[in-house]
Design a protein around this motif. Sequence first.
Motif, short mmCIF file in Angstrom:
data_model
loop_
_atom_site.label_atom_id
_atom_site.label_comp_id
_atom_site.label_asym_id
_atom_site.label_seq_id
_atom_site.Cartn_x
_atom_site.Cartn_y
_atom_site.Cartn_z
N LYS A 109 0.87 -1.18 0.00
CA LYS A 109 0.00 0.00 0.00
C LYS A 109 0.91 1.22 0.00
CE LYS A 109 -3.59 -2.20 2.83
NZ LYS A 109 -2.86 -3.39 3.33
N HIS A 146 4.16 -9.47 6.83
CA HIS A 146 3.11 -8.54 7.24
C HIS A 146 1.97 -9.30 7.93
CE1 HIS A 146 1.33 -4.63 7.29
NE2 HIS A 146 0.29 -4.99 6.59
N LEU A 147 1.68 -10.53 7.47
CA LEU A 147 0.52 -11.26 7.98
C LEU A 147 0.82 -12.72 8.31
CD1 LEU A 147 -2.18 -9.77 5.58
CD2 LEU A 147 -2.31 -9.67 8.06
N GLU A 170 5.50 -8.82 15.96
CA GLU A 170 4.12 -9.22 16.21
C GLU A 170 3.40 -9.63 14.92
OE1 GLU A 170 5.27 -6.22 16.47
OE2 GLU A 170 3.97 -4.82 15.40
N LYS A 203 -0.70 -7.81 26.89
CA LYS A 203 -1.88 -7.52 27.70
C LYS A 203 -2.56 -6.24 27.20
CE LYS A 203 -0.56 -10.74 30.71
NZ LYS A 203 0.53 -11.26 29.86
N ALA A 204 -3.90 -6.20 27.36
CA ALA A 204 -4.67 -5.03 26.94
C ALA A 204 -4.10 -3.76 27.56
CB ALA A 204 -6.13 -5.19 27.34
N GLY A 205 -3.93 -2.76 26.74
CA GLY A 205 -3.43 -1.48 27.23
C GLY A 205 -1.94 -1.45 27.45
N GLY A 206 -1.30 -2.59 27.24
CA GLY A 206 0.11 -2.70 27.63
C GLY A 206 1.10 -2.46 26.51
N SER A 248 -1.73 8.81 14.72
CA SER A 248 -1.54 7.39 14.99
C SER A 248 -0.19 6.95 14.41
CB SER A 248 -2.66 6.58 14.35
OG SER A 248 -2.37 6.32 12.99
N ASN A 257 -7.10 4.22 11.89
CA ASN A 257 -6.15 5.09 12.58
C ASN A 257 -5.78 4.54 13.96
OD1 ASN A 257 -4.79 7.23 11.66
ND2 ASN A 257 -6.34 8.78 12.16
N PHE A 258 -5.57 3.23 14.03
CA PHE A 258 -5.17 2.58 15.28
C PHE A 258 -6.17 2.84 16.40
CE2 PHE A 258 -1.45 2.26 12.78
CZ PHE A 258 -0.64 1.27 13.31
N ASP A 266 -4.65 0.84 7.33
CA ASP A 266 -3.64 0.30 6.40
C ASP A 266 -2.90 -0.88 7.00
OD1 ASP A 266 -4.07 2.46 4.67
OD2 ASP A 266 -2.82 3.72 5.95
N ILE A 267 -3.12 -1.11 8.28
CA ILE A 267 -2.31 -2.06 9.04
C ILE A 267 -3.26 -3.11 9.63
CG2 ILE A 267 -0.94 -2.20 11.20
CD1 ILE A 267 0.63 -1.02 8.89
N PRO A 268 -2.83 -4.37 9.68
CA PRO A 268 -3.72 -5.38 10.26
C PRO A 268 -3.93 -5.19 11.76
CG PRO A 268 -1.62 -6.36 9.58
CD PRO A 268 -1.60 -4.95 9.12
N THR A 277 -6.38 -6.96 15.32
CA THR A 277 -7.22 -8.07 15.79
C THR A 277 -8.21 -7.53 16.82
OG1 THR A 277 -5.80 -8.70 17.65
CG2 THR A 277 -5.33 -9.75 15.53
N PRO A 296 -6.30 -12.41 12.30
CA PRO A 296 -5.77 -11.11 11.88
C PRO A 296 -6.66 -10.50 10.81
CG PRO A 296 -4.27 -12.92 11.29
CD PRO A 296 -5.33 -13.50 12.16
N ASP A 318 -6.87 -7.95 7.96
CA ASP A 318 -6.16 -7.05 7.05
C ASP A 318 -7.15 -5.96 6.60
OD1 ASP A 318 -4.08 -6.01 5.63
OD2 ASP A 318 -4.02 -7.59 4.11
N THR A 319 -6.65 -5.00 5.86
CA THR A 319 -7.51 -3.91 5.39
C THR A 319 -8.75 -4.47 4.68
OG1 THR A 319 -5.52 -2.62 5.05
CG2 THR A 319 -7.54 -1.80 4.02
N PHE A 358 -9.16 -5.81 23.01
CA PHE A 358 -8.02 -5.01 22.55
C PHE A 358 -7.47 -5.64 21.28
CE2 PHE A 358 -4.23 -7.56 23.93
CZ PHE A 358 -4.91 -8.60 24.56
N LEU A 387 -1.99 -6.99 18.38
CA LEU A 387 -0.79 -6.44 17.75
C LEU A 387 -0.42 -5.09 18.37
CD1 LEU A 387 -2.17 -8.14 15.24
CD2 LEU A 387 -0.32 -7.05 13.99
N HIS A 388 -1.45 -4.33 18.72
CA HIS A 388 -1.25 -2.97 19.23
C HIS A 388 -2.09 -2.83 20.48
CE1 HIS A 388 -1.15 -3.08 14.75
NE2 HIS A 388 0.06 -2.60 14.97
N PRO A 389 -1.59 -3.38 21.60
CA PRO A 389 -2.46 -3.51 22.79
C PRO A 389 -2.92 -2.18 23.38
CG PRO A 389 -0.23 -4.31 23.24
CD PRO A 389 -0.30 -4.04 21.77
N HIS A 390 -2.37 -1.06 22.92
CA HIS A 390 -2.90 0.22 23.39
C HIS A 390 -4.28 0.50 22.76
CE1 HIS A 390 -1.00 1.34 19.58
NE2 HIS A 390 -1.72 2.44 19.57
#
Lengths: 309, 107
Positions: free
Chosen positions: A63, A98-99, A125, A169-172, A270, B34-35, B57-59, B61, B73, B75-76, B93, B96-99
């Motif tokens: 992309k 990527h996946l 990840e 972990k969530a939020g982590g 982001s 946007n995450f 744009d990013i995978p 979960t 996962p 994907d877009t 959550f 991949l991005h736990p925040h």
Amino acid sequence: MLDVSEGRRDALKCMLWGGAGVLWTVAGGVPKSRVLAPAMADETGDGNFSFVQISDSHIGFAKSPNMDTPGTLRAAMDQVRRVRDSARLLIHTGDVSHLSHDAQFDTAAQIIGEAGLETHYVPGEHDVLVDDGKNFFARFASGAPHGGWYSFDHRGVHFIALNNVQNLKAGGLGNLGAEQLEWLERDLRGRSASTPIVVLAHVPLWTVSQEWGWGTADASLALTYLRRFGSVTVLNGHIHQVMQKVEGSVAFHTARSTAFPQPAPGAAASPGPIKDVPAGKLRSLLGVTAVRRVQASTRLAIIDTPLGG
Amino acid sequence: MTMRSNRIGLLTALLLASTGMPAYAGEQAVIIDNFAFQPAQLTVDAGTTVVWTNRDDIPHTVASGDSTLRSPPLDTGDVFRFAFTQKGTYRYFCTLHPHMQGTVIVR
């Protein structure tokens, strides 16, 4: 029909910021780094031990701003080949794919394998999205025991490859976990403090951005085991930009991606890919990361932050 | 005709409300972009299917700590659906991005 010339121009633009690896030279037990540039000659014929770090190849991403991640990985490997005679090892600090698809691992392994260098990987990840990462570990860390972490020695340098991308972990943030930390303590116990240590992990072991999850929750315990060593170099990926920090005898570095850049923390809403990379900006990015000497006993400081928003 | 439809609709709603059944048990959308999960908090009636669509744009979960929710996962453009049959608060959550966090409240 595809506009071939436009595609090629895009690929070349991507290579300006995306094609770089980092060459590491260990002299007197202290690693120093330099970003590989296309025109750079092999300057390491001084008998010192060198290795190359690449990261975040994200094979499968197609992309904006990079429709050809195999192409930019290949460009990085072209640069690696130029220093092949002096570089003894190749390190990939994760997000090979990527996946986590088989075909993505195949493509990456084939391109990276063309360098003919002994290569060591840690998972990102994106590499462990399917089946707890079994496929990644079988291909890229087959000697590693359960958990995917391992260590090895090369020319007097002790390398430690960590996994901080699973059981998050969530939020982590990134996570090492009790089992891996116990293993790390055992692995380091009894080693001479003069042994140069190089630690590999995908997510930074220092908190680059709490808000974006760019750090590792339990890294501080790992660092208590590492601090007694005179030279510790921590090599990370994940954030797709060069950042460096020195804390006592521990030097932290994050590598560029070979696929796409991400914004500096706070420079965007982001951490998604920087899609619009103007040509003028690219040139300034190229000029920022040059020779870096990592010295022990430097006070805590971020000494390089090349990628602005 | 329209008036009659409205009347029937109202009657149905009253009936459902009086029997304690959900007034509406269709689909609700969460967009991933946007995450972030948008909306980050969603309240639905039991029986509702929540549909997550990744427009980033990013995978990403969708996963809860107790593995009630565990998407592949995404994907877009990929979509994950989950039918919430039990009342409760479901926090989830992105592994991949736990925040990235979200909540579905099922009433």
